[in-house]
Design an enzyme around this catalytic site. Structure first.
Site, PDB file in Angstrom:
ATOM      1  CE  LYS A  44     -20.339  20.453  29.703  1.00  0.00           C
ATOM      2  NZ  LYS A  44     -18.956  20.640  30.070  1.00  0.00           N
ATOM      3  CG  PHE A  67      -1.857   1.152   1.248  1.00  0.00           C
ATOM      4  CD1 PHE A  67      -3.017   1.157   0.497  1.00  0.00           C
ATOM      5  CD2 PHE A  67      -1.564   2.268   2.026  1.00  0.00           C
ATOM      6  CE1 PHE A  67      -3.871   2.248   0.510  1.00  0.00           C
ATOM      7  CE2 PHE A  67      -2.406   3.362   2.039  1.00  0.00           C
ATOM      8  CZ  PHE A  67      -3.565   3.353   1.282  1.00  0.00           C
ATOM      9  CB  CYS A  77      17.892  -0.502  42.009  1.00  0.00           C
ATOM     10  SG  CYS A  77      17.963   1.081  41.157  1.00  0.00           S
ATOM     11  CE  LYS A 124     -21.174  20.247  25.299  1.00  0.00           C
ATOM     12  NZ  LYS A 124     -19.732  20.181  25.422  1.00  0.00           N
ATOM     13  CG  LEU A 184     -24.247  24.440  22.647  1.00  0.00           C
ATOM     14  CD1 LEU A 184     -24.424  22.933  22.606  1.00  0.00           C
ATOM     15  CD2 LEU A 184     -25.456  25.123  22.028  1.00  0.00           C
TER      16      LEU A 184
HETATM   17  S1  IVH Z   1     -23.954  22.065  18.365  1.00  0.00           S
HETATM   18  C1  IVH Z   1     -24.314  26.830  18.176  1.00  0.00           C
HETATM   19  N1  IVH Z   1     -23.718  19.475  18.752  1.00  0.00           N
HETATM   20  O1  IVH Z   1     -19.952  21.460  22.343  1.00  0.00           O
HETATM   21  C2  IVH Z   1     -24.199  25.446  18.727  1.00  0.00           C
HETATM   22  N2  IVH Z   1     -22.043  20.897  19.651  1.00  0.00           N
HETATM   23  O2  IVH Z   1     -20.560  23.879  24.132  1.00  0.00           O
HETATM   24  C3  IVH Z   1     -23.316  24.593  17.932  1.00  0.00           C
HETATM   25  N3  IVH Z   1     -20.237  19.697  20.801  1.00  0.00           N
HETATM   26  O3  IVH Z   1     -18.340  24.050  20.660  1.00  0.00           O
HETATM   27  C4  IVH Z   1     -22.852  23.391  18.646  1.00  0.00           C
HETATM   28  N4  IVH Z   1     -21.010  17.674  20.454  1.00  0.00           N
HETATM   29  O4  IVH Z   1     -17.545  21.712  20.185  1.00  0.00           O
HETATM   30  C5  IVH Z   1     -23.185  20.699  18.976  1.00  0.00           C
HETATM   31  N5  IVH Z   1     -23.648  17.171  18.968  1.00  0.00           N
HETATM   32  C6  IVH Z   1     -23.096  18.368  19.192  1.00  0.00           C
HETATM   33  C7  IVH Z   1     -21.891  18.546  19.898  1.00  0.00           C
HETATM   34  C8  IVH Z   1     -21.390  19.829  20.114  1.00  0.00           C
HETATM   35  C9  IVH Z   1     -20.023  18.392  20.987  1.00  0.00           C
HETATM   36  C10 IVH Z   1     -19.341  20.761  21.320  1.00  0.00           C
HETATM   37  C11 IVH Z   1     -18.940  21.768  20.282  1.00  0.00           C
HETATM   38  C12 IVH Z   1     -19.350  23.099  20.830  1.00  0.00           C
HETATM   39  C13 IVH Z   1     -19.570  22.812  22.273  1.00  0.00           C
HETATM   40  C14 IVH Z   1     -20.673  23.681  22.786  1.00  0.00           C
END
Ligand code: IVH
Length: 669
Positions: A313, A37, A411, A116, A84
């Site tokens: 969270k 490859f 040691c 998330k 967020l």
């Molecule tokens: S939506 C305007 N979806 O979480 C909102 N964010 O605290 C756009 N993240 O900076 C974000 N998984 O890095 C979204 N399924 C998901 C996510 C996600 C992880 C992270 C992202 C963002 C942070 C927001």
């Protein structure tokens, strides 16, 4: 080769490589060896270098990296990358739901739930279907242009496929290291005696900003996307955008779900609380978005975050327990790892008794004392960690700060600390038992000499009985020796001796890796074997000559020089050679591009405009030439770039060696 021929060949090679890439990355199957490859890729790289106009934006060569970036350019995001709002409580989610309801009047609405992903957010810009930029979040307004690194991530399309692709659009997602890629990376680091990384997220973030994109490619970053932005995209819901992205070839986690009420959101959250631990990557919560894009616009944004989305969270499970003691482990390279010995507790379904404390700085940061109650957490990571001291339970009259050991626990040699490194080391590599046993374990492992009938316990016994103190001793073992081992009978004795005998057939590159030279992992060992061909040539190579080899920088060159100049290592290598190990490369057929440089020798010096030094080397080899390390009377050409040392030039001039530029070299091909 004519341009037409080259075009045909580039298309053919690309197709074959894409086929194998697809098999490997999508279907986890292989039809050819890694070596073959690599040869295909090399041919394509060389052809594209010779015919740069024929290079396609989605060529598979883009995935291997090779570009060195000193400083990433700053880019202003067209749409700021907001964060967020987040919460740990279901009550606050209900309040969010009320706000949404109010904001939308009496309209019905739907939620879209996603996990998330715990990685690094990335913005990907596509123009006419082609990936033109990959930018980190930065401060949300401007980020770093890490396009060269992003292109090495295999599931980020370099070119999207499908109908009605908008002229320009942006995709956002999360770049991460899967649990398996992270573990593999740490195993590789252990192999070369480097400290292992503590968590996948920070490692992914560091990787994305590495200056050498070839290293980024090796680390196998991954990406999930979750957001499509742009003008006139023709989608009315987030769900539709997600399926569009999927159909364009983006990687979407199939864990999302569209729901109608906040109570169904709760169900989604609960259903993933445990299941998420089985996912290939770490997740730390759930992102809840309003599905209708029109309603998203109605709700709008606050200064910091959208009003149409929120993240919930998961609480990392945390418990407080007694720190009974701190013990210290010594690794193969002499690195010391402090370990917290805990009063056993139940965490996420397992009993936790110990946790790594990484190094002295960590103990200091936590201000740990024996007898403290400490909070232990098991997040997405498998190894539990001590996050803090429960100061309310500290008995000030009794607790004493931990004094980090100054001597090796095994040691008793005084420990040292290298500048710029967090770990303490035991420098007694020749006499410290765990280091010796560790080296033997490294030597016999599958990737190295592959003596699978030899386990940790047997090594321990062989060591204690004074039968094996170094890898070479293995090859002197007799039936009588092995009969002294507990539980060893005719069959197991024969198995072990056969295993040792068979290891003599293991190829040179594996032998080289088995030696356990610091910074010489599997890949570097392969490159060294291919370049130097014999142990003799490698062990006698000067520091400068080593630097000429592909992938070898000052750190590796220095480590090799130090290893081979050591008298005890020299003796060991001699014994291994006498035992019959493979000390010469078995050459596979090289795929040549032409004979235009047959019998011509080159020295490469300085910095070049179009090519990296490794690329030049590959080109010379692919066209039949040889690369030498020093200027001598036998040399045909000195290929001179910018900033070449004046001494080299003078020497070449004196010896009548022809000095050529990058352009002149190209014309020779
Ligand atoms: S939506 C305007 N979806 O979480 C909102 N964010 O605290 C756009 N993240 O900076 C974000 N998984 O890095 C979204 N399924 C998901 C996510 C996600 C992880 C992270 C992202 C963002 C942070 C927001």
């Amino acid at each position: 080769m004519t341009t037409t021929e080259a075009k045909k060949e580039i298309a053919r090679l690309s197709e074959v490589i894409n086929h194998h890439n697809n098999l490997y990355y999508q279907q986890h199957k292989t039809e050819i060896s890694d070596y073959d490859f690599d040869q295909l890729l090399k041919q394509l790289v060389a052809l594209e270098e010779q015919f740069p106009d024929l290079r396609q934006p989605d060529s598979p060569t883009q995935r291997v990296g090779g570009t060195i970036t000193k400083n990433f350019e700053t880019v202003v995001h067209q749409y700021p990358m907001l964060s967020l709002g987040n919460t740990y409580s279901m009550e606050e989610l209900e309040e969010f739901d009320k706000r949404v309801g109010k904001g939308l009047g009496n309209e019905p609405y739907e939620y879209f739930c996603e996990l998330k992903f715990d990685g690094v957010s990335i913005s990907l810009i596509y123009e006419n279907g082609i990936l033109v930029k990959g930018v980190t979040r930065g401060d949300g307004v401007r980020g770093d242009d890490v396009t060269v690194n992003v292109k090495t991530i295999r599931n980020i399309p370099l070119k999207v496929k499908g109908k009605n692709i908008p002229e320009r659009f942006e995709v956002r997602g999360e770049v991460f290291l899967s649990r398996s890629a992270f573990n593999q990376l740490n195993k590789d680091r252990e192999d070369i005696g480097e400290e292992v990384y503590a968590n996948a997220r920070n490692t992914a973030s560091g990787t994305l900003k590495m200056q050498n994109s070839a290293e980024v490619a090796r680390r196998k970053l991954d990406c999930y996307v979750y957001y499509l932005l742009g003008e006139n995209l023709g989608t009315e819901t987030h769900a539709a955008a997600i399926s569009k992205l999927e159909s364009w070839g983006f990687n979407i986690s199939d864990t999302y779900k569209k729901v109608k009420t906040i109570h169904q959101v709760f169900d989604y959250i609960n259903s993933w609380e445990k299941k998420r631990l089985d996912l290939p990557l770490e997740t730390d919560g759930v992102v809840i978005k309003i599905n209708s894009l029109l309603q998203q616009r109605k709700l709008g944004f606050t200064a910091k975050s959208p009003r149409w989305a929120i993240s919930y969270k998961y609480k990392a499970e945390s418990q407080s327990t007694l720190l009974k003691d701190v013990t210290y482990q010594v690794g193969r390279t002499g690195a010391i790892t402090p370990v917290a010995e805990l009063q056993p507790i139940q965490l996420s379904g397992t009993t936790v008794k110990r946790a790594s404390l990484h190094n002295a700085n960590e103990i200091e940061r936590l201000d740990l004392r024996i007898g403290d109650y400490v909070f232990v957490e098991k997040g997405g990571e498998i190894i539990p960690k001590v996050t803090a001291v429960d100061l309310s339970k500290r008995d000030k009259s009794k607790s004493k700060p931990i004094r980090y050991i100054t001597q090796c626990p095994e040691c008793k040699t005084a420990l040292i600390r290298h500048e710029g490194e967090a770990a303490h080391y035991c420098p007694n590599d020749k006499g410290c038992p765990p280091q010796i046993k560790g080296r033997i374990e490294h030597f016999i492992q599958r990737k190295a000499m592959d003596i699978d009938s030899l386990g940790e316990k047997t090594i321990q016994q062989l060591y204690q009985l004074d039968l094996v103190k170094s890898p070479a001793d293995l090859y002197d073992l007799t039936k009588d020796d092995l009969a002294k081992l507990e539980g060893f009978k005719e069959l197991s004795i024969n198995n072990l001796l056969t295993g040792i005998e068979q290891s003599k057939e293991v190829p040179f590159e594996a032998v080289l890796f088995a030696l356990g030279i610091r910074y010489v992992g599997k890949t570097v060992a392969e490159k060294l074997a291919n370049y130097f061909k014999t142990m003799d040539a490698l062990s006698s190579a000067s520091y400068d000559a080593l630097l000429e080899a592909p992938e070898v920088g000052t750190k590796i060159a220095e480590s090799l020089v130090n290893f081979f100049k050591d008298k005890q290592h020299q003796k060991e290598i001699e014994r291994l050679q006498k035992a019959g190990l493979q000390f010469t490369l078995i050459e596979k057929e090289q795929h040549k591009l032409s004979n235009s440089l047959d019998n011509k020798s080159f020295v490469i010096s300085g910095v070049f405009e179009k090519y990296g030094r490794d690329e030049l080397k590959e080109l010379i080899l692919a066209h039949g030439g040889r690369v030498l390390s020093g200027v001598s009377g036998q040399l045909d050409y000195l290929l001179a770039g910018d900033n070449m040392g004046p001494a080299k030039r003078q020497k070449a001039e004196k010896l009548g060696v022809q000095i050529i530029t990058e352009k002149e070299f190209e014309q020779m091909l």
